[in-house]
Enzyme design. Structure first.
Site, PDB file in Angstrom:
ATOM      1  N   ASN A 246     -10.016   0.033  -0.680  1.00  0.00           N
ATOM      2  CA  ASN A 246      -8.550   0.059  -0.578  1.00  0.00           C
ATOM      3  C   ASN A 246      -7.957  -0.569  -1.847  1.00  0.00           C
ATOM      4  O   ASN A 246      -8.095  -1.769  -2.067  1.00  0.00           O
ATOM      5  CB  ASN A 246      -8.139  -0.729   0.674  1.00  0.00           C
ATOM      6  CG  ASN A 246      -6.642  -0.736   0.911  1.00  0.00           C
ATOM      7  OD1 ASN A 246      -5.857  -0.390   0.022  1.00  0.00           O
ATOM      8  ND2 ASN A 246      -6.239  -1.141   2.092  1.00  0.00           N
TER       9      ASN A 246
ATOM     10  N   CYS B 118       0.817  -1.231   0.000  1.00  0.00           N
ATOM     11  CA  CYS B 118       0.000   0.000   0.000  1.00  0.00           C
ATOM     12  C   CYS B 118       0.842   1.269   0.000  1.00  0.00           C
ATOM     13  O   CYS B 118       0.364   2.333  -0.403  1.00  0.00           O
ATOM     14  CB  CYS B 118      -0.954  -0.003   1.185  1.00  0.00           C
ATOM     15  SG  CYS B 118      -2.101  -1.375   1.127  1.00  0.00           S
TER      16      CYS B 118
ATOM     17  N   HIS C 240      -3.460   7.340   1.808  1.00  0.00           N
ATOM     18  CA  HIS C 240      -3.839   5.987   1.398  1.00  0.00           C
ATOM     19  C   HIS C 240      -5.261   5.736   1.884  1.00  0.00           C
ATOM     20  O   HIS C 240      -5.605   6.039   3.031  1.00  0.00           O
ATOM     21  CB  HIS C 240      -2.866   4.987   2.023  1.00  0.00           C
ATOM     22  CG  HIS C 240      -3.281   3.562   1.815  1.00  0.00           C
ATOM     23  ND1 HIS C 240      -3.678   3.079   0.587  1.00  0.00           N
ATOM     24  CD2 HIS C 240      -3.370   2.518   2.685  1.00  0.00           C
ATOM     25  CE1 HIS C 240      -3.981   1.807   0.700  1.00  0.00           C
ATOM     26  NE2 HIS C 240      -3.817   1.443   1.957  1.00  0.00           N
TER      27      HIS C 240
HETATM   28  O1  UT7 Z   1      -3.955  -1.119   3.402  1.00  0.00           O
HETATM   29  C1  UT7 Z   1      -3.115  -1.553   4.422  1.00  0.00           C
HETATM   30  C2  UT7 Z   1      -3.542  -1.028   5.682  1.00  0.00           C
HETATM   31  N1  UT7 Z   1      -4.753  -1.697   6.118  1.00  0.00           N
HETATM   32  C3  UT7 Z   1      -5.477  -1.117   6.998  1.00  0.00           C
HETATM   33  O2  UT7 Z   1      -5.163  -0.010   7.358  1.00  0.00           O
HETATM   34  C4  UT7 Z   1      -6.656  -1.846   7.609  1.00  0.00           C
HETATM   35  C5  UT7 Z   1      -6.701  -1.518   9.064  1.00  0.00           C
HETATM   36  N2  UT7 Z   1      -7.786  -2.153   9.789  1.00  0.00           N
HETATM   37  C6  UT7 Z   1      -9.081  -1.819   9.621  1.00  0.00           C
HETATM   38  O3  UT7 Z   1      -9.416  -1.038   8.766  1.00  0.00           O
HETATM   39  C7  UT7 Z   1     -10.101  -2.418  10.570  1.00  0.00           C
HETATM   40  O4  UT7 Z   1      -9.442  -3.059  11.639  1.00  0.00           O
HETATM   41  C8  UT7 Z   1     -11.067  -3.419   9.893  1.00  0.00           C
HETATM   42  C9  UT7 Z   1     -12.023  -2.668   8.982  1.00  0.00           C
HETATM   43  C10 UT7 Z   1     -10.283  -4.441   9.098  1.00  0.00           C
HETATM   44  C11 UT7 Z   1     -11.909  -4.162  10.945  1.00  0.00           C
HETATM   45  O5  UT7 Z   1     -12.589  -3.241  11.760  1.00  0.00           O
HETATM   46  P1  UT7 Z   1     -12.586  -3.442  13.347  1.00  0.00           P
HETATM   47  O6  UT7 Z   1     -13.453  -2.398  13.917  1.00  0.00           O
HETATM   48  O7  UT7 Z   1     -11.157  -3.484  13.785  1.00  0.00           O
HETATM   49  O8  UT7 Z   1     -13.317  -4.836  13.508  1.00  0.00           O
HETATM   50  P2  UT7 Z   1     -12.787  -6.177  14.163  1.00  0.00           P
HETATM   51  O9  UT7 Z   1     -11.763  -6.824  13.322  1.00  0.00           O
HETATM   52  O10 UT7 Z   1     -12.448  -5.900  15.584  1.00  0.00           O
HETATM   53  O11 UT7 Z   1     -14.110  -7.072  14.118  1.00  0.00           O
HETATM   54  C12 UT7 Z   1     -15.290  -6.711  14.822  1.00  0.00           C
HETATM   55  C13 UT7 Z   1     -16.378  -7.722  14.563  1.00  0.00           C
HETATM   56  C14 UT7 Z   1     -15.940  -9.183  14.740  1.00  0.00           C
HETATM   57  O12 UT7 Z   1     -17.007  -9.869  15.358  1.00  0.00           O
HETATM   58  P3  UT7 Z   1     -16.964 -10.225  16.943  1.00  0.00           P
HETATM   59  O13 UT7 Z   1     -15.726 -11.059  17.111  1.00  0.00           O
HETATM   60  O14 UT7 Z   1     -16.869  -8.894  17.628  1.00  0.00           O
HETATM   61  O15 UT7 Z   1     -18.245 -10.940  17.152  1.00  0.00           O
HETATM   62  C15 UT7 Z   1     -15.778  -9.678  13.331  1.00  0.00           C
HETATM   63  O16 UT7 Z   1     -16.013 -11.075  13.219  1.00  0.00           O
HETATM   64  O17 UT7 Z   1     -16.848  -7.622  13.202  1.00  0.00           O
HETATM   65  C16 UT7 Z   1     -16.874  -8.934  12.594  1.00  0.00           C
HETATM   66  N3  UT7 Z   1     -16.607  -8.786  11.166  1.00  0.00           N
HETATM   67  C17 UT7 Z   1     -17.558  -8.598  10.237  1.00  0.00           C
HETATM   68  N4  UT7 Z   1     -18.896  -8.520  10.333  1.00  0.00           N
HETATM   69  C18 UT7 Z   1     -19.571  -8.282   9.181  1.00  0.00           C
HETATM   70  C19 UT7 Z   1     -15.396  -8.771  10.545  1.00  0.00           C
HETATM   71  N5  UT7 Z   1     -15.537  -8.577   9.234  1.00  0.00           N
HETATM   72  C20 UT7 Z   1     -16.864  -8.468   9.005  1.00  0.00           C
HETATM   73  C21 UT7 Z   1     -17.644  -8.241   7.858  1.00  0.00           C
HETATM   74  N6  UT7 Z   1     -18.992  -8.170   7.986  1.00  0.00           N
HETATM   75  N7  UT7 Z   1     -17.105  -8.095   6.627  1.00  0.00           N
END
Ligand code: UT7
Length: 322
Positions: free
Chosen positions: A279, A114, A249
């Site tokens: 992204n 990225c 980004h």
């Molecule tokens: O390009 C390189 C750089 N990349 C980035 O900068 C990405 C950085 N990270 C992020 O943008 C975020 O961490 C994410 C968007 C990937 C995830 O957001 P989050 O608020 O950190 O969510 P999380 O991973 O803590 O997941 C929260 C919940 C989980 O459920 P439980 O365990 O709380 O029951 C996941 O299973 O959301 C669930 N979940 C989803 N639900 C619906 C994860 N993905 C999905 C989905 N749809 N697609």
């Protein structure tokens, strides 16, 4: 007077097919509500038949050449940032070179995921200012959706495909005139397991799929980006108020908001395309830059900060006077 890399034009390209969150939710266990709330993404473009990293890069390059008003044959350096090349080798940059008729010059790819476009800008700027080349095409192009695991909802909803390009020319100029002012680049290989692809020619012999521990990446992204933006400001003696536009980004709206807040940058100075493109890895910064140039927000004379963070980890920032 010293040699400076002056930006002559920008261009971008997107695959024909746009896919909304609702369409994705009909195939993946997710919802429009979750994706918008956690990321700000509403739409992404997905490459179809005949569309590859090279074809998108060629379209973006032709648009940038037209904007610059120059012929492809006058380009003597192509640096293409990608993590999804058409072939393991040769470099996708060489395919672009042949398509635009720049044969005989320098052409190679850089791999910094990225942050790739920032790395490519740093390399091209160094080569232009040392006289190794005179006119460069710097490209970020990706077909990231081809390395997604569509069974993994934590990653597959986040990415899209696209390309962006800029033309740079070495010109005699002064510090306060147009041109790249400074590029700061970093990497920390200790975090490989937080964001990587589980395959490769030398390990599995396969292309592999993207794996990410999103929450940890998020935390590192906010800290690293705020730090590198601070480094650029310290280096130049400028303050956040001096910057006209930040082109970040486009990974997550919440990262854009948190980074801007840390630096005291008003949100209206931040160019946002994550809602439309998702992204697109190395393509995201030049795609967003071209969007804001073409819609008239970024104008000649403006001070523009580019920044990115990605797998490696790699991160960087670059300040340009347009
Ligand atoms: O390009 C390189 C750089 N990349 C980035 O900068 C990405 C950085 N990270 C992020 O943008 C975020 O961490 C994410 C968007 C990937 C995830 O957001 P989050 O608020 O950190 O969510 P999380 O991973 O803590 O997941 C929260 C919940 C989980 O459920 P439980 O365990 O709380 O029951 C996941 O299973 O959301 C669930 N979940 C989803 N639900 C619906 C994860 N993905 C999905 C989905 N749809 N697609």
């Amino acid at each position: 007077m010293t040699l400076r890399s002056v930006l002559l034009g920008t261009g971008s390209a997107l695959p024909r097919r746009a896919v909304s969150n609702a369409e994705l939710a009909s195939q993946v266990d997710t919802s429009d509500e979750w994706i918008v709330e956690r990321t700000g993404i509403r739409n992404r473009h997905i490459a179809g038949e005949g569309e590859t990293t090279a074809t998108l890069a060629i379209d973006a390059s032709r648009a940038a050449l037209a904007a610059a008003g120059i012929e492809g044959s006058t380009i003597d350096l192509i640096v293409l940032a990608t993590a999804t090349p058409d072939q393991t080798f040769p470099a996708t940059a060489t395919i672009v070179q042949d398509a635009i008729g720049a044969n005989g010059g320098i052409a190679f790819d850089v791999a910094a995921v990225c942050s790739g476009f920032l790395y490519a800008m740093g390399v091209a700027d160094s080569m232009l200012r040392t006289g190794m080349a005179r006119r460069a095409l710097v490209i970020g192009s990706e077909t990231f959706t081809r390395i997604l695991d569509w069974e993994d909802r934590t990653t597959c909803v986040l990415f899209g495909d696209g390309a962006g390009a800029v033309v740079l020319e070495a010109r005699e100029g002064t510090e306060d005139g147009p041109g790249l002012i400074v590029t700061k680049l970093h990497a920390d290989g200790a975090h490989n397991e937080l964001l990587y692809v589980d395959g490769g020619p030398s390990t599995t012999g396969t292309v592999g799929h993207v794996r990410m521990r999103g929450r940890e990446v998020f935390r590192h992204a906010v800290v690293n980006l705020a730090t590198v933006l601070g480094e650029v400001l310290d280096h130049t003696g400028l303050t956040a108020e001096d910057i006209d536009w930040v082109v970040p980004h486009q990974a997550n709206q919440r990262i854009l908001d948190a980074t801007a807040k840390k630096l005291g940058l008003p949100p209206e100075k931040v160019v946002v395309t994550v809602d439309r493109h998702a992204n697109t890895s190395a393509a995201s910064v030049p795609l967003a830059l071209d969007t804001a140039v073409r819609d008239g927000r970024i104008k000649p004379g403006h001070l523009v900060m580019l920044e990115a963070m990605g797998g490696g980890f790699t991160w960087g920032a670059c300040l340009i006077r347009m």
